[in-house]
Design a protein around this motif. Sequence first.
Motif, PDB file in Angstrom:
ATOM      1  N   TYR A  59     -48.222  25.932 -35.128  1.00 50.85           N
ATOM      2  CA  TYR A  59     -46.670  24.766 -34.513  1.00 50.85           C
ATOM      3  C   TYR A  59     -45.843  26.083 -35.969  1.00 50.85           C
ATOM      4  O   TYR A  59     -44.309  25.908 -34.620  1.00 50.85           O
ATOM      5  N   ARG A 104     -46.471  13.381 -36.499  1.00 50.71           N
ATOM      6  CA  ARG A 104     -45.928  13.212 -35.335  1.00 50.71           C
ATOM      7  C   ARG A 104     -46.722  14.186 -34.813  1.00 50.71           C
ATOM      8  O   ARG A 104     -48.206  13.413 -33.829  1.00 50.71           O
ATOM      9  N   LEU A 105     -47.948  14.903 -35.407  1.00 51.60           N
ATOM     10  CA  LEU A 105     -48.569  15.720 -34.669  1.00 51.60           C
ATOM     11  C   LEU A 105     -50.213  15.711 -34.700  1.00 51.60           C
ATOM     12  O   LEU A 105     -50.974  16.031 -34.023  1.00 51.60           O
ATOM     13  N   LEU A 108     -52.755  14.211 -32.195  1.00 55.18           N
ATOM     14  CA  LEU A 108     -52.973  14.715 -31.272  1.00 55.18           C
ATOM     15  C   LEU A 108     -53.806  15.909 -31.681  1.00 55.18           C
ATOM     16  O   LEU A 108     -54.452  16.173 -31.526  1.00 55.18           O
ATOM     17  N   SER A 145     -49.494  14.845 -22.156  1.00 54.84           N
ATOM     18  CA  SER A 145     -50.209  14.929 -23.695  1.00 54.84           C
ATOM     19  C   SER A 145     -51.401  16.180 -23.565  1.00 54.84           C
ATOM     20  O   SER A 145     -52.022  16.611 -22.421  1.00 54.84           O
ATOM     21  N   PRO A 179     -50.181  19.517 -24.990  1.00 55.79           N
ATOM     22  CA  PRO A 179     -49.704  21.295 -25.933  1.00 55.79           C
ATOM     23  C   PRO A 179     -50.252  22.496 -24.954  1.00 55.79           C
ATOM     24  O   PRO A 179     -51.065  22.920 -26.241  1.00 55.79           O
ATOM     25  N   ASP A 212     -39.478  17.850 -28.522  1.00 56.24           N
ATOM     26  CA  ASP A 212     -40.496  17.330 -27.932  1.00 56.24           C
ATOM     27  C   ASP A 212     -41.745  18.078 -29.600  1.00 56.24           C
ATOM     28  O   ASP A 212     -42.502  19.762 -29.071  1.00 56.24           O
ATOM     29  N   VAL A 214     -45.033  18.231 -29.437  1.00 56.81           N
ATOM     30  CA  VAL A 214     -46.400  17.902 -28.982  1.00 56.81           C
ATOM     31  C   VAL A 214     -45.873  19.598 -28.394  1.00 56.81           C
ATOM     32  O   VAL A 214     -47.080  20.727 -27.789  1.00 56.81           O
ATOM     33  N   ASN A 215     -44.593  19.686 -27.093  1.00 53.42           N
ATOM     34  CA  ASN A 215     -44.953  20.697 -26.529  1.00 53.42           C
ATOM     35  C   ASN A 215     -44.028  21.831 -27.263  1.00 53.42           C
ATOM     36  O   ASN A 215     -43.611  22.810 -26.697  1.00 53.42           O
ATOM     37  N   ARG A 216     -43.787  21.844 -28.875  1.00 43.94           N
ATOM     38  CA  ARG A 216     -42.593  22.683 -29.270  1.00 43.94           C
ATOM     39  C   ARG A 216     -41.761  23.122 -29.028  1.00 43.94           C
ATOM     40  O   ARG A 216     -40.996  24.239 -28.995  1.00 43.94           O
ATOM     41  N   HIS A 241     -41.570  12.449 -27.287  1.00 43.09           N
ATOM     42  CA  HIS A 241     -42.686  12.469 -26.617  1.00 43.09           C
ATOM     43  C   HIS A 241     -42.761  11.335 -26.248  1.00 43.09           C
ATOM     44  O   HIS A 241     -44.216  11.072 -24.742  1.00 43.09           O
TER      45      HIS A 241
END
Length: 262
Positions: A59, A104-105, A108, A145, A179, A212, A214-216, A241
Motif C-alpha cells: 500500500y 481503515r485497512l 480488509l 470491496s 482491492p 478510497d 481500499v482501491n488506493r 469506501h
Amino acid sequence: MAASKHAAAVGPVEITVPSYQGAYPKTATRFIRLGPDQVNDTPVDEEEEVFILEALAAYAPSAVAEEDDSPLAGHTLGLGRLTPRILRRAHAVDQVAGKGVTGRLLWLVREAHGYLRHEKTAAAVRSEICKALTATGARAVIAHSLGSVVFYDMLSRGEVPTERDGKVRVTTFITCGSPLSWLCVREGVHTPGAPLSVPPGVEWTNLHSPNDVVNRGVGLSHLAIGVTDVVAHNGGVAKAHDVHRYLAHEAVVERIAKVRPL
C-alpha cells in the motif's frame, strides 16, 4: 434506481444481498466491525503477520524505510492483538499515507487473508454466493470491496451458474472499491503475470473513488482486459469506501438498467 430517469422503463428491480459473515472465524477484527457477539479474539499468527506486513508494504512502499526498528517500538502503540512488527509498519504507513489510514485497512487485510489463505473459509464464502445466484437467476452482480475479489475468483474457477450453452448467466459485473489492484490480493485469485479478465459476454464496470484507501484511488484498466473504469467522487477518506455512495452513482444505475431478464 427508483429515483433515476430509468425507473419507468426498467420497473421494479429485485436485489438479493447474500451474506457470508458466518463463514468467517470470529476474530478480533470482526469484533471491531460487527460487535461483541462476533468475536473470539483470535490473535494474529506468524503466517498472517507476514501477509499483513506485505499488504501494508504494497500500500505504501516508502513507509517501510520509515519504520522505527528500535527494540521497544510497536510494544506501546495499542490496537489489541496485533504484533509489534505490524504496529510498527502500521504507524509508518500512517506517517506516509495519513493518520488513521491503517485503521481503515486492517479489517480488509485480515478478511482478505481469511479468504485467500484459508480454503475452507473461501469455499464456504463462494458456496453462499453460488446458492444466491442459483436461487434468484441473477444476471447482474454488484460486488463491493472484498466481494469483488470473491466474485472474480468464482468467475475464474468456473463456479458461476451457466446457461445450457455453457455461457455464464451473469452478464453484468460491477465492482466498487475493489482491492484487486493490490498484488498480494490479486495473486491469490488469478495467474501471476497475466492480466485480469472475465469470461466473454460479461460486461465489467469498475467504480473507484480517488480517496478510497481500499482501491488506493486507482482503477483496474491498467491491470485488466475489457474493464471500464469509472471515477466515483464519494467525498473524503471517511466516506470514500462507503457502499451506499458507490451504489448511488449514475454508472451503476445505467448498467443495471441495461440488464434484461431471461
